[in-house]
Design a protein around this motif. Structure first.
Motif, PDB file in Angstrom:
ATOM      1  N   PRO A 125     116.509  44.900 -13.249  1.00 33.45           N
ATOM      2  CA  PRO A 125     117.683  44.264 -13.858  1.00 33.45           C
ATOM      3  C   PRO A 125     118.512  45.289 -14.643  1.00 33.45           C
ATOM      4  O   PRO A 125     117.973  46.160 -15.321  1.00 33.45           O
ATOM      5  CB  PRO A 125     117.083  43.219 -14.805  1.00 33.45           C
ATOM      6  N   GLY A 126     119.831  45.181 -14.488  1.00 35.53           N
ATOM      7  CA  GLY A 126     120.729  46.063 -15.214  1.00 35.53           C
ATOM      8  C   GLY A 126     120.866  47.458 -14.633  1.00 35.53           C
ATOM      9  O   GLY A 126     121.524  48.312 -15.213  1.00 35.53           O
ATOM     10  N   HIS A 127     120.290  47.704 -13.471  1.00 38.18           N
ATOM     11  CA  HIS A 127     120.301  49.050 -12.901  1.00 38.18           C
ATOM     12  C   HIS A 127     121.450  49.284 -11.936  1.00 38.18           C
ATOM     13  O   HIS A 127     121.595  50.364 -11.386  1.00 38.18           O
ATOM     14  CB  HIS A 127     118.954  49.341 -12.224  1.00 38.18           C
ATOM     15  N   GLY A 128     122.288  48.270 -11.708  1.00 38.29           N
ATOM     16  CA  GLY A 128     123.454  48.454 -10.851  1.00 38.29           C
ATOM     17  C   GLY A 128     123.121  48.415  -9.376  1.00 38.29           C
ATOM     18  O   GLY A 128     122.102  47.891  -8.953  1.00 38.29           O
ATOM     19  N   THR A 175     122.641  44.493  -9.136  1.00 44.34           N
ATOM     20  CA  THR A 175     122.055  43.742 -10.241  1.00 44.34           C
ATOM     21  C   THR A 175     122.997  43.799 -11.422  1.00 44.34           C
ATOM     22  O   THR A 175     123.813  44.714 -11.543  1.00 44.34           O
ATOM     23  CB  THR A 175     120.690  44.324 -10.672  1.00 44.34           C
ATOM     24  N   ALA A 176     122.889  42.824 -12.265  1.00 48.30           N
ATOM     25  CA  ALA A 176     123.776  42.771 -13.436  1.00 48.30           C
ATOM     26  C   ALA A 176     123.287  43.732 -14.501  1.00 48.30           C
ATOM     27  O   ALA A 176     122.161  44.135 -14.555  1.00 48.30           O
ATOM     28  CB  ALA A 176     123.786  41.349 -13.982  1.00 48.30           C
TER      29      ALA A 176
END
Length: 176
Positions: A125-128, A175-176
């Motif tokens: 998550p959060g890794h683009g 991912t966001a």
């Protein structure tokens, strides 16, 4: 610098790799995301078809690799070798050993989770955005003899002197 998984590989002729489930550069379908690794998918490999391999092709190897994984070495999702030259595609879910869809003699290596199967996309998550390189490599040998328990990197090292051509299709996830 963007990690290019082909940058140190020999330049060889390309051939065509397509999928009815994935356009080159497009988002992977939810079914190709990982349920095993908790990303809400089914760990179902997409159907793949290839054509135009170079003359002299005697077998193929298939790999699926994420160069964007935050590991320093990327992440191998699937590796299969000793696919006969007569095979020019794999059905959807061929990466599931319980489905029995790989041709006789094909060998699946362990992925990064130690499973001999296709593991779907599961970026943190959060890794683009992550890229998933589906690569079919045409080889000039009928089969490779690789020790049991080998990794996809060992496969790549062993087929290095036998590559006739390469076909690639890249899917992405965000991912966001």
């Amino acid at each position: 610098m963007v990690n290019d998984p082909n940058w140190r590989l020999p330049e060889v002729p390309s051939f065509l790799l397509t999928s009815p489930e994935l356009a080159d550069g497009a988002q992977l379908h939810t079914s190709a995301r990982s349920g095993i690794a908790g990303a809400g998918g089914d760990d179902r490999s997409p159907a793949l078809n290839w054509e135009g391999a170079p003359a002299g092709t005697r077998s193929y190897a298939l790999t699926v690799y994420d160069p964007d994984a935050p590991t320093g070495s990327g992440f191998w999702h699937w590796a299969v070798y000793n696919l006969p030259a007569s095979v020019t595609g794999l059905s959807a879910d061929a990466g599931n050993p319980e489905a029995g869809l790989l041709p006789p003699g094909a060998v699946t290596l362990r992925n990064e989770l130690g499973l001999e199967r296709f593991l779907g996309a599961a970026p943190p998550p959060g890794h683009g955005e992550h890229r998933y390189y589906f690569t079919v490599t045409a080889l000039d040998v009928d089969s490779l003899d690789i020790p049991a328990g080998s990794t996809p990197a060992v496969l790549g090292f062993n087929f290095l002197g036998h590559i006739l051509g390469r076909a690639q299709l890249v899917g992405v996830t965000q991912t966001a």
